[in-house]
Design a protein around this motif. Structure first.
Motif, PDB file in Angstrom:
ATOM      1  N   HIS A  76       0.851  -1.198   0.000  1.00  0.00           N
ATOM      2  CA  HIS A  76       0.000   0.000   0.000  1.00  0.00           C
ATOM      3  C   HIS A  76       0.891   1.255   0.000  1.00  0.00           C
ATOM      4  N   MET A  80      -2.675   1.254   5.557  1.00  0.00           N
ATOM      5  CA  MET A  80      -4.111   1.138   5.902  1.00  0.00           C
ATOM      6  C   MET A  80      -4.173   0.933   7.412  1.00  0.00           C
ATOM      7  N   SER A  82      -5.431   0.815  11.502  1.00  0.00           N
ATOM      8  CA  SER A  82      -6.463   0.104  12.266  1.00  0.00           C
ATOM      9  C   SER A  82      -7.068   1.119  13.234  1.00  0.00           C
ATOM     10  N   ALA A 121     -11.537  -5.185   5.192  1.00  0.00           N
ATOM     11  CA  ALA A 121     -11.076  -3.901   4.636  1.00  0.00           C
ATOM     12  C   ALA A 121     -10.339  -4.135   3.319  1.00  0.00           C
ATOM     13  N   SER A 123      -8.723  -2.125  -0.476  1.00  0.00           N
ATOM     14  CA  SER A 123      -8.303  -0.895  -1.164  1.00  0.00           C
ATOM     15  C   SER A 123      -8.636  -1.046  -2.649  1.00  0.00           C
ATOM     16  N   ARG A 137      -6.404  -5.418   3.039  1.00  0.00           N
ATOM     17  CA  ARG A 137      -5.602  -4.550   3.918  1.00  0.00           C
ATOM     18  C   ARG A 137      -4.342  -5.288   4.361  1.00  0.00           C
ATOM     19  N   GLY A 140      -1.673  -4.000   6.918  1.00  0.00           N
ATOM     20  CA  GLY A 140      -1.719  -2.528   6.895  1.00  0.00           C
ATOM     21  C   GLY A 140      -0.700  -1.956   5.936  1.00  0.00           C
ATOM     22  N   GLU A 170      -7.637   6.282  -4.738  1.00  0.00           N
ATOM     23  CA  GLU A 170      -7.722   5.026  -3.998  1.00  0.00           C
ATOM     24  C   GLU A 170      -8.885   5.112  -3.024  1.00  0.00           C
ATOM     25  N   ARG A 172     -10.958   3.324  -0.045  1.00  0.00           N
ATOM     26  CA  ARG A 172     -10.838   2.273   0.975  1.00  0.00           C
ATOM     27  C   ARG A 172     -12.198   2.043   1.615  1.00  0.00           C
ATOM     28  N   SER A 227     -13.077   5.592   3.466  1.00  0.00           N
ATOM     29  CA  SER A 227     -12.040   6.647   3.421  1.00  0.00           C
ATOM     30  C   SER A 227     -11.376   6.639   2.058  1.00  0.00           C
ATOM     31  N   GLY A 229      -7.539   6.905   0.156  1.00  0.00           N
ATOM     32  CA  GLY A 229      -6.088   6.759   0.374  1.00  0.00           C
ATOM     33  C   GLY A 229      -5.370   7.706  -0.584  1.00  0.00           C
TER      34      GLY A 229
END
Ligand code: 0OW
Length: 331
Positions: A76, A80, A82, A121, A123, A137, A140, A170, A172, A227, A229
């Motif tokens: 990523h 990402m 938590s 989760a 992306s 994710r 992360g 991106e 999410r 959200s 990214g």
């Protein structure tokens, strides 16, 4: 000749994307299913005669080709994150106080409040409005490339709608299995003597970890954005809530229970309202996520380890009945 076939194909793609969005995202179809199916058959026939004119955003390209041998890794570009947890009002007030103590001048904070979806989760990377990559994710930092499986999720647009989206965007959000789809899937599996899933989260995780996207395509998966990214080519709104509204205008699903609230007292009332609504919501949640709404203030507060200082999950008490160990099939 080829020009007007291209026009015809584009017309069919746009029509099917529009009506697909009405059906799968707004749950408010404008045309009968038979009409949609007829258009899809028309597209498939025209693409079969003109394979060179097939585009990646065509609705015919949702269910992939042969199964994968494995998932490749994706790093990523932005981690990402938590979430830290709060379990009562006092812990929530302490969360706000910690933030205000760090903000100079300490201003009154507005919040974006979202049900905490109990799914997986992911992306989604859009380039020039086209979905080019989807990843879990993971830890992360590194996730798994599940693009072929995510393309089968009908509520995720293969091409952004409207205009004015950034060159790179991106998105999410959480892939989840609605309660009704989960119950029907387990009932079918039971009837066939196949394995059933312990809960919708595991069912979603298991469905996304299929190497054969034809299997994923049979699973009732859905998606809500939470959200943004990476963004390149334009600035989005400075508010978390307004950003989700922007995504919605481009065809990205947004949970209808999300609210922009201007005081912690309103946030606590929202938490209680969602707790009451929880059993009747069509998807499983395990709390609400409360985020500082102003993005610049989010950046000022930053994050510790992998959890932001500017967001917290206010969890519901654990369900009374025994909940099977949520064996994490798939980070
Ligand atoms: N599960 C959710 O509904 C949810 C949400 N509504 N909003 C966020 O915001 C991210 C962005 C900043 C920190 C976490 N995260 C969510 O889930 C997270 C993803 C990874 C761990 C949690 O499940």
């Amino acid at each position: 000749m080829s020009q007007d076939i291209q026009q015809q194909l584009k017309g069919l793609r746009d029509q099917l994307a529009y009506h697909g969005h009405r059906y799968y995202v707004e749950d408010n179809p404008e045309i009968p299913d038979a009409e949609y199916d007829r258009m899809m058959q028309q597209l498939l026939a025209l693409e079969a005669e003109n394979p060179a004119l097939i585009t990646p955003d065509s609705p015919s390209q949702r269910v992939g080709g042969k199964p994968l041998d494995g998932f490749t890794q994706v790093t990523h570009e932005l981690p990402m994150l938590s979430l830290d947890n709060a379990f009562n009002d006092d812990e929530l007030r302490a969360f706000e106080k910690r933030m205000q103590d760090r903000l100079i001048p300490s201003l009154s904070l507005s919040y974006c409040c979202e049900p905490k979806l109990d799914g997986l989760a992911v992306s989604l990377m859009y380039e020039n409005g086209i979905l080019v990559q989807a990843a879990t994710r993971g830890d992360g930092t590194t996730g798994e490339n599940i693009t072929t499986n995510v393309r089968t999720i009908r509520s995720i647009p293969l091409k952004l709608q409207g205009e004015g989206w950034p060159e790179r965007l991106e998105v999410r959000g959480e892939v989840f299995m609605p309660k009704q789809g989960f119950d029907e899937l387990n009932a079918r599996a039971q009837k066939k003597g196949e394995k059933t899933f312990a809960n919708p989260r595991n069912a979603a995780a298991g469905s996304l970890r299929q190497l054969d996207s034809k299997i994923t395509a049979t699973r009732p998966l859905s998606f809500f954005a939470y959200s943004v990214g990476v963004v390149e080519g334009m600035d989005l709104a400075a508010s978390q809530y307004e950003r989700l509204v922007q995504l919605k205008s481009w065809g990205i699903p947004m949970c209808p229970e999300i609210r922009q609230l201007n005081s912690l007292d309103d946030v606590i009332a929202y938490y209680q309202d969602i707790a009451e609504k929880r059993p009747s919501l069509p998807y499983e949640i395990d709390g609400v996520v409360i985020k500082v709404d102003d993005v610049e203030t989010q950046d000022q507060l930053g994050f510790v380890a992998r959890a932001p200082r500017w967001a917290i999950a206010y969890k519901f008490p654990a369900q009374e009945e025994m909940t099977l160990l949520n064996n994490v099939e798939f980070q």
